[in-house]
Write a protein that holds these residues in place. Sequence first.
Motif, mmCIF file in Angstrom:
data_model
loop_
_atom_site.group_PDB
_atom_site.id
_atom_site.type_symbol
_atom_site.label_atom_id
_atom_site.label_comp_id
_atom_site.label_asym_id
_atom_site.label_seq_id
_atom_site.Cartn_x
_atom_site.Cartn_y
_atom_site.Cartn_z
ATOM 1 N N LEU A 1 76.133 16.157 65.935
ATOM 2 C CA LEU A 1 77.135 16.196 64.863
ATOM 3 C C LEU A 1 77.170 14.872 64.092
ATOM 4 C CD1 LEU A 1 79.074 18.361 63.824
ATOM 5 C CD2 LEU A 1 80.893 17.287 65.120
ATOM 6 N N LEU A 2 76.989 13.778 64.830
ATOM 7 C CA LEU A 2 76.974 12.450 64.200
ATOM 8 C C LEU A 2 75.793 12.339 63.224
ATOM 9 C CD1 LEU A 2 78.949 10.150 64.713
ATOM 10 C CD2 LEU A 2 77.355 9.174 66.327
ATOM 11 N N MET A 3 74.641 12.841 63.649
ATOM 12 C CA MET A 3 73.456 12.783 62.785
ATOM 13 C C MET A 3 73.588 13.728 61.589
ATOM 14 S SD MET A 3 71.618 10.392 63.822
ATOM 15 C CE MET A 3 73.090 9.551 64.383
ATOM 16 N N SER A 4 74.381 14.791 61.750
ATOM 17 C CA SER A 4 74.588 15.696 60.614
ATOM 18 C C SER A 4 75.367 14.989 59.504
ATOM 19 C CB SER A 4 75.304 16.975 61.060
ATOM 20 O OG SER A 4 76.670 16.739 61.280
ATOM 21 N N VAL B 1 75.192 12.729 53.974
ATOM 22 C CA VAL B 1 75.319 11.622 53.019
ATOM 23 C C VAL B 1 73.978 11.388 52.300
ATOM 24 C CG1 VAL B 1 74.772 9.554 54.398
ATOM 25 C CG2 VAL B 1 76.667 9.494 52.802
ATOM 26 N N LEU B 2 72.859 11.681 52.980
ATOM 27 C CA LEU B 2 71.554 11.573 52.321
ATOM 28 C C LEU B 2 71.401 12.672 51.258
ATOM 29 C CD1 LEU B 2 69.191 10.711 55.333
ATOM 30 C CD2 LEU B 2 70.014 9.179 53.522
ATOM 31 N N SER B 3 71.995 13.836 51.530
ATOM 32 C CA SER B 3 71.975 14.920 50.546
ATOM 33 C C SER B 3 72.723 14.504 49.280
ATOM 34 C CB SER B 3 72.612 16.171 51.161
ATOM 35 O OG SER B 3 72.827 17.136 50.170
ATOM 36 N N LEU B 4 73.916 13.929 49.463
ATOM 37 C CA LEU B 4 74.701 13.481 48.310
ATOM 38 C C LEU B 4 73.955 12.402 47.533
ATOM 39 C CD1 LEU B 4 77.315 13.401 46.627
ATOM 40 C CD2 LEU B 4 78.234 11.759 48.274
ATOM 41 N N SER B 5 73.323 11.498 48.269
ATOM 42 C CA SER B 5 72.568 10.428 47.634
ATOM 43 C C SER B 5 71.423 11.003 46.785
ATOM 44 C CB SER B 5 72.020 9.503 48.730
ATOM 45 O OG SER B 5 71.263 8.479 48.180
ATOM 46 N N TRP C 1 68.206 18.231 52.663
ATOM 47 C CA TRP C 1 69.142 17.501 53.526
ATOM 48 C C TRP C 1 70.382 18.344 53.818
ATOM 49 C CZ3 TRP C 1 67.202 14.159 56.414
ATOM 50 C CH2 TRP C 1 66.306 13.184 55.987
ATOM 51 N N MET C 2 70.816 19.123 52.816
ATOM 52 C CA MET C 2 72.005 19.954 53.023
ATOM 53 C C MET C 2 71.706 21.076 54.038
ATOM 54 S SD MET C 2 74.563 21.348 50.097
ATOM 55 C CE MET C 2 74.546 19.861 49.170
ATOM 56 N N LEU C 3 70.503 21.645 53.945
ATOM 57 C CA LEU C 3 70.115 22.678 54.918
ATOM 58 C C LEU C 3 69.979 22.076 56.320
ATOM 59 C CD1 LEU C 3 67.542 24.798 52.867
ATOM 60 C CD2 LEU C 3 69.770 25.559 53.730
ATOM 61 N N CYS C 4 69.477 20.833 56.387
ATOM 62 C CA CYS C 4 69.398 20.129 57.682
ATOM 63 C C CYS C 4 70.804 19.973 58.271
ATOM 64 C CB CYS C 4 68.793 18.742 57.516
ATOM 65 S SG CYS C 4 67.024 18.751 57.288
ATOM 66 N N THR C 5 71.761 19.608 57.400
ATOM 67 C CA THR C 5 73.146 19.427 57.858
ATOM 68 C C THR C 5 73.684 20.740 58.423
ATOM 69 O OG1 THR C 5 73.406 17.847 56.056
ATOM 70 C CG2 THR C 5 75.411 18.556 57.167
ATOM 71 N N ILE D 1 79.780 24.879 57.616
ATOM 72 C CA ILE D 1 78.430 25.454 57.488
ATOM 73 C C ILE D 1 78.394 26.454 56.333
ATOM 74 C CG2 ILE D 1 76.722 26.934 58.639
ATOM 75 C CD1 ILE D 1 77.697 25.661 61.318
ATOM 76 N N LEU D 2 79.443 27.284 56.248
ATOM 77 C CA LEU D 2 79.497 28.264 55.152
ATOM 78 C C LEU D 2 79.556 27.556 53.793
ATOM 79 C CD1 LEU D 2 81.956 30.949 56.615
ATOM 80 C CD2 LEU D 2 79.480 31.106 56.361
ATOM 81 N N LEU D 3 80.332 26.473 53.728
ATOM 82 C CA LEU D 3 80.422 25.706 52.466
ATOM 83 C C LEU D 3 79.051 25.135 52.090
ATOM 84 C CD1 LEU D 3 83.781 23.743 52.937
ATOM 85 C CD2 LEU D 3 83.363 25.605 51.343
ATOM 86 N N LEU D 4 78.351 24.601 53.097
ATOM 87 C CA LEU D 4 77.025 24.015 52.840
ATOM 88 C C LEU D 4 76.043 25.079 52.349
ATOM 89 C CD1 LEU D 4 76.798 21.765 56.013
ATOM 90 C CD2 LEU D 4 76.664 20.922 53.667
ATOM 91 N N LEU D 5 75.995 26.210 53.077
ATOM 92 C CA LEU D 5 75.058 27.274 52.690
ATOM 93 C C LEU D 5 75.455 27.863 51.337
ATOM 94 C CD1 LEU D 5 74.527 29.060 56.143
ATOM 95 C CD2 LEU D 5 73.038 27.403 54.998
ATOM 96 N N GLY D 6 76.773 27.987 51.110
ATOM 97 C CA GLY D 6 77.257 28.498 49.821
ATOM 98 C C GLY D 6 76.834 27.589 48.680
ATOM 99 N N THR D 7 76.885 26.276 48.926
ATOM 100 C CA THR D 7 76.487 25.319 47.881
ATOM 101 C C THR D 7 74.981 25.400 47.620
ATOM 102 O OG1 THR D 7 78.254 23.860 48.646
ATOM 103 C CG2 THR D 7 76.618 22.889 47.179
#
Lengths: 139, 214
Positions: free
Chosen positions: B86-89, B94-98, B111-115, B164-170
């Motif tokens: 979870l810490l690495m996620s 943050v790398l996705s946002l960057s 990166w978002m899919l990795c998260t 997770i749903l928010l990430l996949l939705g995005t």
Amino acid sequence: MTATENHVDTHDDHDHGHPSDRSYVGIAIALAILTAVEIAMFVAEKGGFGDALVPPAWSLKIGLIALMIVKFFIVGAYFMHLKFDDSILWKLFAAGLVLAVGVYWIMLSAFEFSFWNDGYEDPGFWDGQVEFEQMVEDS
Amino acid sequence: MASATAVVDEHVDDHGHDDHGHAETNTGISNNKLAMWLFLSSDCLLFGALISSFLLYRTNISDGTEFEGPGDVFDIPFTSLSSFILLMSSLTMVLSLSAVNRDDQRAGRIWMLCTAGLGMLFIGGQVFEFTEFAGKGLGYTTNTWTSAFYTLTGFHGVHVSVGILLLLGTVFGTRNSGLGKEKSETVELVGLYWHFVDIVWVIIFTVIYLIPIG
């Protein structure tokens, strides 16, 4: 300097304050190390490093809570950008945090909760349970 | 003065932000971002209630079973691995946002899919842990310790699942429109939620799993 130039200069300073990807990786490594230290403290308490290295329970509790607070603030400051964003955001978040800690500290105190108690004892708030059950039977 | 205002107005895009990500509001912060922080601030009270309830009931295990306390059932190496995941996620988030801020759409999506994947691993671990506990006879109503434990960690698991749903939705919701720099605020808001879920787990891991009762 025009109003627009002034506007750009001020905000450019702000945007360039965000860490680079390399810094983010460094911060994550620091968090992983802190987590490893937490686990090592737990293992030491269980005698994993020998009886001579078993820390007193109180020092373990203080150490683990200190590390937890440090990790909390690192994630908040760097990953959530509270260190770089407008101060109103961390004030807003701190308000909720302080309110939560304050309210539940009072609640736990009302139930005579002790963080330092030993063993698995019945919680103090059931002290009146016998009288309560007697009262229910009588009624 | 009027011309300077006009120039600034042109500088602001359709979403109410200027090129530097600042919203045209009294605070200079977009309403969405302020609302997210307000939500996270209020969520502190929810988790505060659940954690303090657990602390109250943490010694209440008198259920007539052979269960002698958390030390009997907690698998610290396994939970430590979950915590690390979870810490690495948070790092991948943050790398996705960057990447999105750099207008690097491909990296942003990866990166978002990795998260989301790391989040799913965490949830899988939680399901495994709950199954193990149930196998040892610890149900939701076995005693107040188990009720408080399942409620607290379950609520956190629900938060992770929503994340997770928010990430996949995005990721999948922007297949046509793109995940460029103009979507950076959306990614930032999802990220804030995700990091909050992470810091809540930082507290749960220490207070529930690591701190000894004695």
